[in-house]
Design a protein around this motif. Structure first.
Motif, PDB file in Angstrom:
ATOM      1  N   ALA A 186     105.143  67.182  24.889  1.00  0.00           N
ATOM      2  CA  ALA A 186     105.407  66.701  26.134  1.00  0.00           C
ATOM      3  C   ALA A 186     106.956  66.035  26.292  1.00  0.00           C
ATOM      4  O   ALA A 186     107.709  66.447  26.982  1.00  0.00           O
ATOM      5  CB  ALA A 186     104.560  65.633  26.781  1.00  0.00           C
ATOM      6  N   PHE A 187     107.256  65.382  24.983  1.00  0.00           N
ATOM      7  CA  PHE A 187     108.355  64.935  25.026  1.00  0.00           C
ATOM      8  C   PHE A 187     109.663  65.877  24.545  1.00  0.00           C
ATOM      9  O   PHE A 187     110.719  66.079  25.276  1.00  0.00           O
ATOM     10  CB  PHE A 187     108.565  63.598  23.741  1.00  0.00           C
ATOM     11  N   GLU A 188     109.041  66.989  23.750  1.00  0.00           N
ATOM     12  CA  GLU A 188     110.159  67.805  23.592  1.00  0.00           C
ATOM     13  C   GLU A 188     110.499  68.872  24.574  1.00  0.00           C
ATOM     14  O   GLU A 188     111.522  69.158  25.010  1.00  0.00           O
ATOM     15  CB  GLU A 188     109.563  68.836  22.342  1.00  0.00           C
ATOM     16  N   TYR A 189     109.249  69.016  25.484  1.00  0.00           N
ATOM     17  CA  TYR A 189     109.235  69.911  26.580  1.00  0.00           C
ATOM     18  C   TYR A 189     110.462  69.010  27.483  1.00  0.00           C
ATOM     19  O   TYR A 189     111.023  69.728  28.094  1.00  0.00           O
ATOM     20  CB  TYR A 189     107.958  70.061  26.926  1.00  0.00           C
ATOM     21  N   ALA A 190     110.175  67.893  27.659  1.00  0.00           N
ATOM     22  CA  ALA A 190     110.999  67.037  28.511  1.00  0.00           C
ATOM     23  C   ALA A 190     112.557  67.375  28.418  1.00  0.00           C
ATOM     24  O   ALA A 190     113.347  67.631  29.240  1.00  0.00           O
ATOM     25  CB  ALA A 190     110.513  65.617  28.597  1.00  0.00           C
ATOM     26  N   THR A 198      99.130  56.402  20.457  1.00  0.00           N
ATOM     27  CA  THR A 198     100.076  57.376  19.766  1.00  0.00           C
ATOM     28  C   THR A 198     101.315  57.832  20.715  1.00  0.00           C
ATOM     29  O   THR A 198     102.398  58.099  19.955  1.00  0.00           O
ATOM     30  CB  THR A 198      99.425  58.623  19.714  1.00  0.00           C
ATOM     31  N   PHE A 199     101.008  57.856  22.027  1.00  0.00           N
ATOM     32  CA  PHE A 199     102.101  57.934  23.078  1.00  0.00           C
ATOM     33  C   PHE A 199     102.968  56.891  22.885  1.00  0.00           C
ATOM     34  O   PHE A 199     104.399  57.247  22.793  1.00  0.00           O
ATOM     35  CB  PHE A 199     101.467  57.636  24.590  1.00  0.00           C
ATOM     36  N   GLU A 200     102.750  55.500  22.706  1.00  0.00           N
ATOM     37  CA  GLU A 200     103.749  54.436  22.800  1.00  0.00           C
ATOM     38  C   GLU A 200     104.631  54.686  21.486  1.00  0.00           C
ATOM     39  O   GLU A 200     105.865  54.683  21.309  1.00  0.00           O
ATOM     40  CB  GLU A 200     103.100  53.245  22.601  1.00  0.00           C
ATOM     41  N   GLU A 201     103.952  55.228  20.282  1.00  0.00           N
ATOM     42  CA  GLU A 201     104.608  55.423  19.103  1.00  0.00           C
ATOM     43  C   GLU A 201     105.604  56.515  19.085  1.00  0.00           C
ATOM     44  O   GLU A 201     106.769  56.339  18.701  1.00  0.00           O
ATOM     45  CB  GLU A 201     103.519  55.774  18.051  1.00  0.00           C
ATOM     46  N   ILE A 202     105.226  57.657  19.675  1.00  0.00           N
ATOM     47  CA  ILE A 202     106.101  58.748  19.613  1.00  0.00           C
ATOM     48  C   ILE A 202     107.459  58.530  20.661  1.00  0.00           C
ATOM     49  O   ILE A 202     108.330  59.127  20.412  1.00  0.00           O
ATOM     50  CB  ILE A 202     105.322  60.031  19.800  1.00  0.00           C
ATOM     51  N   ALA A 203     106.969  57.943  21.788  1.00  0.00           N
ATOM     52  CA  ALA A 203     108.089  57.552  22.629  1.00  0.00           C
ATOM     53  C   ALA A 203     109.243  57.102  22.031  1.00  0.00           C
ATOM     54  O   ALA A 203     110.527  57.246  22.545  1.00  0.00           O
ATOM     55  CB  ALA A 203     107.432  56.841  23.810  1.00  0.00           C
ATOM     56  N   GLN A 204     108.974  56.144  21.035  1.00  0.00           N
ATOM     57  CA  GLN A 204     110.185  55.431  20.337  1.00  0.00           C
ATOM     58  C   GLN A 204     111.258  56.457  19.708  1.00  0.00           C
ATOM     59  O   GLN A 204     112.302  56.271  19.628  1.00  0.00           O
ATOM     60  CB  GLN A 204     109.731  54.450  19.406  1.00  0.00           C
ATOM     61  N   GLU A 205     110.557  57.588  19.420  1.00  0.00           N
ATOM     62  CA  GLU A 205     111.455  58.539  18.896  1.00  0.00           C
ATOM     63  C   GLU A 205     112.488  59.381  19.872  1.00  0.00           C
ATOM     64  O   GLU A 205     113.193  60.288  19.680  1.00  0.00           O
ATOM     65  CB  GLU A 205     110.667  59.618  18.198  1.00  0.00           C
ATOM     66  N   TYR A 206     111.978  59.172  21.167  1.00  0.00           N
ATOM     67  CA  TYR A 206     113.102  59.827  22.222  1.00  0.00           C
ATOM     68  C   TYR A 206     113.541  58.707  23.270  1.00  0.00           C
ATOM     69  O   TYR A 206     113.002  58.743  24.515  1.00  0.00           O
ATOM     70  CB  TYR A 206     111.784  60.644  23.065  1.00  0.00           C
ATOM     71  N   ASP A 241     116.107  58.577  24.729  1.00  0.00           N
ATOM     72  CA  ASP A 241     116.772  59.286  26.008  1.00  0.00           C
ATOM     73  C   ASP A 241     115.905  59.554  27.166  1.00  0.00           C
ATOM     74  O   ASP A 241     116.380  59.975  28.081  1.00  0.00           O
ATOM     75  CB  ASP A 241     117.386  60.653  25.398  1.00  0.00           C
ATOM     76  N   ILE A 242     114.643  59.476  26.826  1.00  0.00           N
ATOM     77  CA  ILE A 242     113.607  59.810  27.837  1.00  0.00           C
ATOM     78  C   ILE A 242     112.757  58.567  28.170  1.00  0.00           C
ATOM     79  O   ILE A 242     112.246  57.849  27.271  1.00  0.00           O
ATOM     80  CB  ILE A 242     112.671  60.973  27.423  1.00  0.00           C
ATOM     81  N   GLU A 243     112.666  58.324  29.533  1.00  0.00           N
ATOM     82  CA  GLU A 243     111.882  57.077  29.849  1.00  0.00           C
ATOM     83  C   GLU A 243     110.400  57.500  29.549  1.00  0.00           C
ATOM     84  O   GLU A 243     109.947  58.717  29.809  1.00  0.00           O
ATOM     85  CB  GLU A 243     112.068  57.219  31.249  1.00  0.00           C
ATOM     86  N   HIS A 244     109.729  56.577  29.519  1.00  0.00           N
ATOM     87  CA  HIS A 244     108.403  56.647  29.245  1.00  0.00           C
ATOM     88  C   HIS A 244     107.433  55.479  29.956  1.00  0.00           C
ATOM     89  O   HIS A 244     108.138  54.315  29.892  1.00  0.00           O
ATOM     90  CB  HIS A 244     107.851  56.966  27.795  1.00  0.00           C
TER      91      HIS A 244
END
Ligand code: NAD
Length: 490
Positions: A168-172, A199-207, A209-212
């Protein structure tokens, strides 16, 4: 209308694609779709396979022959028209079989409104639902355990959650989207949905540039149905995604316009979201737009984004010009009611044009999605601390069950609670709680390590006491964190 208005474009390098024409309206909409994308410059080497009704009727219960699997393993890309699933038992869903067999873990469904050309209450809606496709209750692992109670296992894995959330983050990022929202119900399912949310909160940290953001699925779904423009990309576990991706498509104005992609590491499948509409078959009536959108997602997937953009913009222009099939035709808005073939002709005639009012389609070219599986960290320390023994007992009451079980006398264990469908009934149960015949009796360690031998001895004692044991669930901690739920009221 003829196709002469299309400026010839260079055909992209040919990519092998398995194609199934399906049942009902399938062959008509597939023909129209292939004509549009070929005229737009798609480079495809088609490998047709037969799936669906005719195969089911040959006695193949999953609707697909062995030779078709070979084609899919060879091409890795599947463009599929809808099929008719025969009524009655014994037939398995072809879609679920193909998705799961070929590991298509991500279901992607863009849903954008076409206001004012297709009536919708949400003129500014433009969202993409990314649904986990393999786990959750869709494992279909169900058991009837007592006369009164049946269960379905909900399985959420950490690698499965990581994969879909990263997707989802890579797609965004690849599609210049600004925000990823996660829907779960982790206020209730703290361990399964909690794992997905964490897991969502963890992976969001790697992006960065994208709001989560995260919403509890019930209020999130209400907000999406009411104010979809508040969302961008939404990622969800399988069941919520299944339900809400149809809601999202419907509120754009019509489910008949949406396509979807099922993405795996090796194989991917592209389709319309609607079914085979048998009543509309062979009348040149059906709208090919849903399958066309599936095909556009496929073109992006195989690196032909420019072709997808060209076909998509011609399609937007056709919709804007009021050339509509019966399902979206509206007096006063539409200008011309056309059949499937004529609609395809109209799109082809507009290749090279862009919409005048609707936002033109713009596909990221050459954007790379980094979906490589990252190595997992050190596994946590797992310690068994007890067992839940489930029993079937119609004539029971909590005090009587507890009295019998407290006599088990298995050294190092003690009965700490009894619950009925997740609600605590012993000790100190509430007399208003309804008791079904399905009881969960929790034994925990009494000072020493809780071993598999303790479980075996407890089961032997339960058997000697005449209990009908229907299953056990181990109780574990992971790095000291409790890995099991407490009963309601505990
Ligand atoms: P459906 O989506 O096929 O049709 C419902 C109604 O929507 C149709 O009667 C028609 O009025 C309209 N419609 C659907 N697609 C349209 C289009 N492209 N253009 C114009 N109108 C369209 O749903 P259903 O009638 O419930 O199912 C029919 C068959 O399709 C069943 O056998 C079902 O199992 C199967 N099905 C297959 C898939 C798939 O292959 N992916 C998905 C859903 C249903």
């Amino acid at each position: 209308m003829t196709s002469t208005a299309a400026t010839p474009t260079q055909t992209a390098k040919k990519v092998p694609v398995t194609v199934a024409y399906g049942d009902g309206i399938g062959p008509e909409i597939m023909e129209a779709t292939l004509r549009i994308i070929t005229e737009a410059g798609a480079g495809l080497e088609l490998e047709p396979i037969e799936i669906g009704e005719s195969i089911y009727h040959r006695g193949i219960s999953n609707g697909i022959e062995a030779s078709s699997w070979e084609s899919l393993r060879r091409t890795h890309v599947f463009l599929k028209a809808p099929i008719t699933t025969p009524q009655g038992g014994g037939f398995k869903s072809l879609n679920v079989t193909v998705r799961k067999t070929l590991g298509m873990y991500a279901n992607v469904r863009p849903c954008a409104s076409l206001h004012p050309y297709v009536a919708t209450k949400h003129p500014n809606m433009d969202i993409v639902i990314v649904r986990e496709n393999e786990e959750d209750v869709y494992g279909g692992i169900e058991h009837r355990q007592t006369n009164q109670v049946a269960q379905c296992l909900k399985l959420i894995s950490r690698p499965g959650s990581k994969r879909i959330i990263r997707y989802a983050f890579e797609y965004a990022r690849a599609n210049k989207r600004k925000k990823v929202t996660c829907f779960t119900k982790d206020n209730i399912m703290k361990i399964t949905d909690g794992l997905f949310h964490r897991t969502f909160e963890e992976i969001a940290q790697e992006y960065p540039d994208i709001e989560h953001e995260h919403w509890i699925v019930d209020i999130g779904a209400a907000k999406m149905a009411d104010t979809p423009e508040a969302f961008d990309v939404i990622v969800m576990p399988n069941l919520y995604g299944d339900v809400l991706s149809d809601v999202a498509a419907q509120i754009t104005g019509s489910v008949g316009l949406a396509g979807s992609a099922n993405i795996g590491d090796h194989c991917s499948m592209f389709e319309a979201i609607h079914g085979s509409a048998p009543r509309r078959a062979k009348q040149n009536l059906a709208n090919p737009s849903g399958l066309l959108h599936g095909a556009l997602l496929m073109l992006v997937h195989i690196g032909q984004s420019e072709v997808a953009e060209r076909a998509h913009n011609a399609w937007l222009r056709t919709i804007e010009d009021g050339v509509h099939t019966y399902d979206i035709y509206k007096h006063g808005v539409s200008k011309e009611k056309v059949g499937t073939k004529e609609f395809a002709d109209a799109v082809i005639a507009r290749l090279g044009q862009k919409p005048a009012h609707l936002k033109p389609a713009e596909y990221a070219k050459g954007a790379h999605m980094n979906l490589a599986i990252r190595p997992a960290g050190k596994p946590p320390m797992k310690v068994r601390v007890g067992v839940d023994i489930f029993i079937d007992r119609r004539d029971g009451n909590p005090d009587m069950i507890a009295e019998l079980m407290e006599k088990f006398n298995v050294e190092g264990t003690k009965l700490t609670g009894i619950s009925n469908r997740g609600t605590k009934v012993w000790p100190n149960g509430n007399p208003d709680t309804y008791w079904s015949d399905h009881w969960s009796c929790r034994f925990e360690g009494d000072g020493e390590l809780f071993t598999a031998q303790h479980v075996v001895k407890l089961l032997e004692a339960a058997d000697r006491a005449g209990f009908d044991v229907i299953k056990t669930e181990g109780l574990y901690t992971f790095n000291g964190e409790r890995g099991y739920s407490l009963a309601q009221g505990e």
